[in-house]
Design an enzyme around this catalytic site. Structure first.
Site, PDB file in Angstrom:
ATOM      1  N   ALA A 142      59.487  -6.599 -38.741  1.00  0.00           N
ATOM      2  CA  ALA A 142      60.405  -7.670 -38.317  1.00  0.00           C
ATOM      3  C   ALA A 142      61.234  -7.215 -37.122  1.00  0.00           C
ATOM      4  O   ALA A 142      61.350  -7.922 -36.118  1.00  0.00           O
ATOM      5  CB  ALA A 142      61.306  -8.077 -39.475  1.00  0.00           C
ATOM      6  N   ILE A 190      51.672  -9.941 -44.292  1.00  0.00           N
ATOM      7  CA  ILE A 190      51.052  -9.682 -45.606  1.00  0.00           C
ATOM      8  C   ILE A 190      51.867 -10.356 -46.705  1.00  0.00           C
ATOM      9  O   ILE A 190      51.828  -9.959 -47.860  1.00  0.00           O
ATOM     10  CB  ILE A 190      50.896  -8.172 -45.862  1.00  0.00           C
ATOM     11  CG1 ILE A 190      52.251  -7.452 -45.833  1.00  0.00           C
ATOM     12  CG2 ILE A 190      49.959  -7.555 -44.843  1.00  0.00           C
ATOM     13  CD1 ILE A 190      52.167  -5.978 -46.246  1.00  0.00           C
ATOM     14  N   GLY A 191      52.595 -11.391 -46.309  1.00  0.00           N
ATOM     15  CA  GLY A 191      53.478 -12.065 -47.254  1.00  0.00           C
ATOM     16  C   GLY A 191      54.920 -11.765 -46.925  1.00  0.00           C
ATOM     17  O   GLY A 191      55.852 -12.246 -47.552  1.00  0.00           O
ATOM     18  N   GLN A 227      61.652 -11.039 -50.207  1.00  0.00           N
ATOM     19  CA  GLN A 227      61.174  -9.653 -50.078  1.00  0.00           C
ATOM     20  C   GLN A 227      61.882  -8.754 -51.078  1.00  0.00           C
ATOM     21  O   GLN A 227      61.271  -7.872 -51.684  1.00  0.00           O
ATOM     22  CB  GLN A 227      61.478  -9.136 -48.670  1.00  0.00           C
ATOM     23  CG  GLN A 227      60.677  -9.792 -47.596  1.00  0.00           C
ATOM     24  CD  GLN A 227      60.009  -8.738 -46.740  1.00  0.00           C
ATOM     25  OE1 GLN A 227      59.071  -8.089 -47.191  1.00  0.00           O
ATOM     26  NE2 GLN A 227      60.461  -8.537 -45.543  1.00  0.00           N
ATOM     27  N   GLY A 242      61.074  -4.667 -46.356  1.00  0.00           N
ATOM     28  CA  GLY A 242      59.876  -4.611 -47.184  1.00  0.00           C
ATOM     29  C   GLY A 242      59.937  -3.606 -48.303  1.00  0.00           C
ATOM     30  O   GLY A 242      59.355  -3.801 -49.364  1.00  0.00           O
ATOM     31  N   GLU A 243      60.635  -2.506 -48.101  1.00  0.00           N
ATOM     32  CA  GLU A 243      60.616  -1.449 -49.112  1.00  0.00           C
ATOM     33  C   GLU A 243      61.908  -1.334 -49.917  1.00  0.00           C
ATOM     34  O   GLU A 243      61.872  -0.972 -51.093  1.00  0.00           O
ATOM     35  CB  GLU A 243      60.322  -0.069 -48.507  1.00  0.00           C
ATOM     36  CG  GLU A 243      59.800  -0.034 -47.097  1.00  0.00           C
ATOM     37  CD  GLU A 243      58.298  -0.035 -46.952  1.00  0.00           C
ATOM     38  OE1 GLU A 243      57.620   0.677 -47.698  1.00  0.00           O
ATOM     39  OE2 GLU A 243      57.788  -0.742 -46.057  1.00  0.00           O
ATOM     40  N   GLY A 259      64.984  -4.249 -41.530  1.00  0.00           N
ATOM     41  CA  GLY A 259      63.743  -4.350 -42.301  1.00  0.00           C
ATOM     42  C   GLY A 259      63.984  -4.310 -43.797  1.00  0.00           C
ATOM     43  O   GLY A 259      64.931  -3.680 -44.273  1.00  0.00           O
ATOM     44  N   PHE A 319      50.830  -4.080 -49.861  1.00  0.00           N
ATOM     45  CA  PHE A 319      51.811  -3.096 -50.335  1.00  0.00           C
ATOM     46  C   PHE A 319      51.446  -1.672 -49.939  1.00  0.00           C
ATOM     47  O   PHE A 319      51.869  -0.711 -50.569  1.00  0.00           O
ATOM     48  CB  PHE A 319      51.999  -3.208 -51.861  1.00  0.00           C
ATOM     49  CG  PHE A 319      52.099  -4.621 -52.344  1.00  0.00           C
ATOM     50  CD1 PHE A 319      53.218  -5.384 -52.025  1.00  0.00           C
ATOM     51  CD2 PHE A 319      51.071  -5.210 -53.060  1.00  0.00           C
ATOM     52  CE1 PHE A 319      53.305  -6.714 -52.420  1.00  0.00           C
ATOM     53  CE2 PHE A 319      51.154  -6.538 -53.455  1.00  0.00           C
ATOM     54  CZ  PHE A 319      52.273  -7.299 -53.142  1.00  0.00           C
ATOM     55  N   PRO A 353      67.495 -15.607 -44.366  1.00  0.00           N
ATOM     56  CA  PRO A 353      67.976 -15.256 -45.699  1.00  0.00           C
ATOM     57  C   PRO A 353      67.020 -15.680 -46.825  1.00  0.00           C
ATOM     58  O   PRO A 353      66.979 -15.044 -47.867  1.00  0.00           O
ATOM     59  CB  PRO A 353      69.296 -16.030 -45.812  1.00  0.00           C
ATOM     60  CG  PRO A 353      69.712 -16.316 -44.416  1.00  0.00           C
ATOM     61  CD  PRO A 353      68.447 -16.413 -43.607  1.00  0.00           C
TER      62      PRO A 353
END
Ligand code: FES
Ligand code: FES
Lengths: 753, 173
Positions: free
Chosen positions: A515, A471-472, A647, A713-714, A711, A246, A641
């Site tokens: 990605a 990282i997952g 995520q 992740g956030e 993307g 993270f 998906p």
């Protein structure tokens, strides 16, 4: 006949590394077996600032099995200059160098490393190392640090200063409807489940293989090369599996430095694992203060934005974030002014944590927008739609795409927003007050230059590789699908290698660019393989593909066939055999600038989201339950998906956590985070998390990145905490402007009418 | 400090016998070695994870005589004669435990670090036979932290296995 399952981009295949993870075969940094391994245990300093006067290690050394005690008194040479200690994502300043000298810069700073033949002996001996200190005055109180607030002359290169427009002061003064509020965010620690760890394998010839918990193996490799004056070619950093990060693994952490130092000194393999307590002695999300002033006409048209924030940094490095720009970009408002600075405290340097800047700044901005909607007497969703902007208001540029309107609509529909009653405290059920809140999320859709290789063997087996990390986040799966998509091979025939610094160059895993970037690199490499295959196929005797262009053929089910006449084609293995090719190996680099990305400067690239939250608040006890969340995300093309949804789920859980739980508490007398463990630093458990629905809004965007991917992740965390806070207001009528919203802040006066 | 005897003299390693994933192991272990460290550092069974070493996260959950336990809180010498099942011992050859398959199908993890503990904990939960509803699963799986936030998928996975075993109670209560 077997029906070929589509496994390419867009299909919800299971995570390809899942089997290793559910069987315990996935090995993380501290889990690679090495014969003759030594164990290092870190001794943490006890004061926040000053100097070590004495360091007594004779008792520790006397314990049978102890091999060495490393400290500033006897450490081997490391580079003198700051620049040799800078990693590729370091903020400006003078990086922390463990055991460098007698100076103490923050509480919990490593002051020694005890190395022994077993972990238990090292741990025991570490408890026998005694230090005495000369204590200097320190400050860890961020509110006091405001007096030292400043804007560094050398900015972090990722920093985007706010661009003001109109006359925000005058507009605010003149606005008939206005709000002005101060918000505070507590320090948070990433606390990935896996503690930072390194296993350094001494290869005998002086070269090292380092299994490290990191988001960037090449960053760690280059950092170690600089610190220890080694050639990068003698260091191989591996992170095939990373137990979450993270952001905490963006910069090399001190355990890898210590483990490598010990391995080189002792010429043996060494493992160093931080304790959970030591996970509170490095990067963290900066504490933040934000002041938001918003003005509107009586009809709810926004007329003024004044957005100002301060985040914490250390005394030795200037970490900065983009905190105030988000609301200025997102809303149609003619007058906007932003202002940002940092303030130093005597802790380790703050660092990026999931959606750095936006998770803080957009959250508080969206809490203020809710206040303004209420001041204008307008439904908070309607208020946002009224002030919707199709363009990036701060930069004056169009977005490559912005399906936020659709996200609001689909999210509201799924949530049942139309059944909401506007008045606070109007939706009571039993002993619980029910509240519904909404907020907007926003993040960058970034792209970073990345290389990948592809290697096709005669038996039709493909290997794709890049020094990327997973990282997952699903990088293994994304790379597999990008390859499958291009070459039409089944998943079983595709192997992915990543997490190895010796592979083709990739950036650190962060910022949600992985990605889009590694996906594009894999696609390029596989396309290059495909071209070679086609030209070989065309040369085969009586080839059905003679003269066919790449556009005229399709790679599917292990075959190359004509699009118009799929019966006419050849198997890939057949092409390899006929052309006498053992292997086709290529490496390609995807950089910004390819395929439609020239508009990088002329257009804004962002993901957006709309978050709807239901909370239930026990009025007497102040207990808040987040019973329903709908997060509708506009993030371009979705590669998978299933993993994409995960995520967002993870981001939402961390957002709920930010709203209700997470807080690193400092005892300012000692300058130390006191709740430095999982029992006292609260993260949600399963019982805290109820229904979460994730919606991906259709948002075709061929311009944003080569694959149209933005993307994920956030974006899941951004705005989520605001939606929770806004729902709590709707439930209780109380605005709590300091996160986390803990029980004490609510019971304070919820009971009083 | 002279009254502190060197530890290796004060306590010799002790012989114990553990059955680990069906294999009998005769071991010689110092009394301060936890079951978790024994598994990870000496038996090369690194599937059991260390997330805190303090009984606060559940990453180290294994089954001791069929009951789920935080292996970081157990001294190995206190378990002489016990039968231990770790994540490595759940599958029978290539045949995965239904929980392992369900975790994959529901994407009940991201980084995977909490996963072995989650699965062993879920296995223990099934053995206990107490959880029959989603809420009960959520409550009784709350000793296992997942920082990646896979909780809803974890519950989906566990519910699927409960359902297939007919251990489910209809939602209406
Ligand atoms: S490692 Fe045992 S509970 Fe955390
Ligand atoms: S999957 Fe990463 S902690 Fe649970």
């Amino acid at each position: 006949m077997n029906v070929l399952q589509n496994v390419g981009i867009g299909s919800a295949i299971n995570r390809v590394d899942g089997l290793q993870k559910v069987t315990g075969r996935a090995r993380y940094a501290a889990e690679h077996p090495v014969p003759g391994l030594l164990h290092g245990v870190i001794v943490s300093g006890a004061i926040p600032k000053g100097r070590i006067v004495t360091l007594e290690d004779s008792e520790a050394r006397a314990v049978p099995g102890v091999v060495e005690v490393l400290s500033h008194k006897n450490r081997p040479h490391v580079a003198w200059f700051d620049r040799s200690h800078k990693d590729m994502v370091a903020p400006p300043g003078s990086p922390f160098k463990a055991l460098y000298d007698d100076k103490i810069l923050f509480s919990g700073q490593p002051i020694a490393l005890v190395i022994a033949e077993s972990f238990e002996v090292a741990r025991y001996a570490a408890s026998l190392v005694r230090a005495s200190y000369e204590v200097e005055p320190h400050n860890t109180d961020f509110h006091k640090a405001q007096a030292e607030r400043f804007m560094p002359s050398k900015k972090r290169d990722t920093y985007h200063p706010p661009k003001n427009r109109g006359d925000a002061d005058a507009a605010f003064a003149a606005a008939p409807v206005k709000v002005s509020a101060e918000y505070h965010l507590a320090t948070e620690h990433h606390n990935p489940m896996e503690m930072h760890a390194s296993t350094v394998v001494w290869e005998g010839d002086g070269s090292l293989t380092v299994f490290d918990k990191t988001q960037g193996p090449q960053n760690v490799r280059d950092y170690l090369a600089g610190v220890f004056g080694m050639s990068a070619s003698t260091i191989r950093v591996m992170n095939p599996f990373v137990g979450g990060a993270f952001g905490s693994g963006l910069r090399p952490q001190y355990q890898v430095y210590l483990a490598v130092m010990a391995a080189r000194m002792l010429q043996r393999s060494v493992r160093v694992v931080m304790t959970r307590q030591q996970m509170f002695t490095h990067g963290h999300r900066p504490e933040a203060l934000q002041s938001v002033q918003l003005g509107a006409e009586r009809d709810g048209t926004m007329t003024a934005i004044r957005n100002s924030a301060t985040t914490s940094t250390s005394r030795y490095e200037n970490n900065m974030e983009d905190v105030v720009i988000w609301g200025m970009m997102n809303y149609a408002c003619e007058n906007a002014a932003g202002e940002y600075a940092i303030a130093p405290v005597d802790t380790a340097t703050s660092t990026d944590m999931r959606a750095p800047g936006a998770a803080t700044g957009m959250t508080f901005f969206e809490m203020a927008v809710d206040e303004l909607a209420y001041a204008a007497g307008i439904d908070p969703l309607e208020f946002r739609l009224k002030n919707y902007s199709e363009t990036d208001q701060m930069n004056g540029t169009p977005f490559t795409s912005k399906a936020l309107r659709e996200a609001y609509a689909e999210g509201a529909e799924a949530f049942g927003w139309s059944r909401r009653s506007q008045a606070p405290r109007s939706m009571k059920e039993g002993r619980e007050l029910v509240g519904w809140g909404v907020a907007t999320g926003m993040w960058d859709a970034m792209f970073s230059k990345t290389s990948a290789s592809a290697r096709l063997s005669a038996n039709g087996h493909l290997e794709v590789a890049s020094a990327a990390s997973d990282i997952g986040t699903g990088t293994y799966t994304v790379m597999t699908q990008a390859a499958a998509d291009t070459l039409g091979l089944p998943v079983e025939q595709i192997a992915v290698r990543l997490g190895d610094s010796s592979l083709p160059k990739a950036p650190v895993e962060g910022g949600s660019w992985m990605a889009a970037s590694v996906g594009a690199a894999v696609q390029l490499a596989c396309r290059s393989v495909a071209e070679k295959l086609l030209s070989a196929a065309a040369k085969m005797q009586n080839s059905p593909l003679a003269g066919a262009s790449m556009e005229a053929v399709r790679f599917s089910g292990g075959r190359i066939a004509l699009r118009d006449d799929p019966a006419r084609g050849v198997a890939i293995t057949e092409v390899m055999r006929a052309s006498g090719t053992d292997v086709i190996a290529v490496e390609e680099t995807a950089s910004a600038g390819i395929s439609g990305m020239i508009s990088q400067m002329r257009k804004s690239r962002n993901t957006h989201s709309a978050i709807f939250v239901e909370v239930r608040v026990d009025e007497e006890l102040g207990v808040v339950r987040v019973t329903r969340v709908v997060n509708a995300v506009a993030a371009g093309r979705i590669i998978n998906p299933k993993t994409a949804r995960s995520q967002i789920l993870g981001g939402v859980v961390m957002g709920i956590s930010m709203a209700l739980h997470e807080e690193s508490m400092t005892d300012h007398r000692y300058g130390r985070f006191m709740n430095h463990n999982y029992a006292e630093y609260h993260v949600p458990v399963n019982a805290d998390i109820h229904d979460i629905q994730v919606i991906f809004v259709d948002e075709p965007d061929p311009e944003v990145t080569p694959l149209g991917v933005k993307g994920l992740g956030e974006i899941g965390i951004v705005g989520t905490a605001a939606a929770v806070a806004n729902a709590i207001f709707h439930a209780t009528g109380k605005r709590v402007r300091a996160l986390p919203i803990t029980i004490d802040k609510l019971v304070d006066d919820t009971v009083a009418p | 400090m002279s009254d502190v005897a060197p530890i290796s003299i004060a306590f010799a390693a002790m012989p114990i016998t553990l059955t680990i994933n069906g294999h009998e192991r005769r071991l010689s272990v110092e009394p301060w070695v936890t079951l978790l460290d024994l598994l990870r550092e000496r038996e090369d069974l690194t599937g059991s994870k260390k997330g805190c070493d303090h009984g606060q996260c559940g990453a180290c959950t294994v089954l001791v005589d069929g009951r789920r336990m935080n292996s970081c809180l157990k001294l190995a010498v206190s378990l002489d004669g016990a039968s231990i099942t770790t994540i490595e011992g759940l599958a029978e050859g290539d045949r995965l435990d239904p929980l392992q398959q369900a975790f994959m199908d529901h994407d009940a993890f991201q980084c995977g670090y909490c996963t072995p503990g989650q699965i062993c904990s879920a296995k223990g939960l099934l053995n206990e036979g107490r959880a029959r509803t989603r809420d009960e699963v959520r409550e009784m799986m709350s000793g296992n932290l997942c920082r990646c936030g896979a909780y809803t998928n974890i519950v989906d996975a566990v519910m699927q296995v409960l359902e297939s075993r007919g251990q489910i109670k209809e939602a209406a209560e």
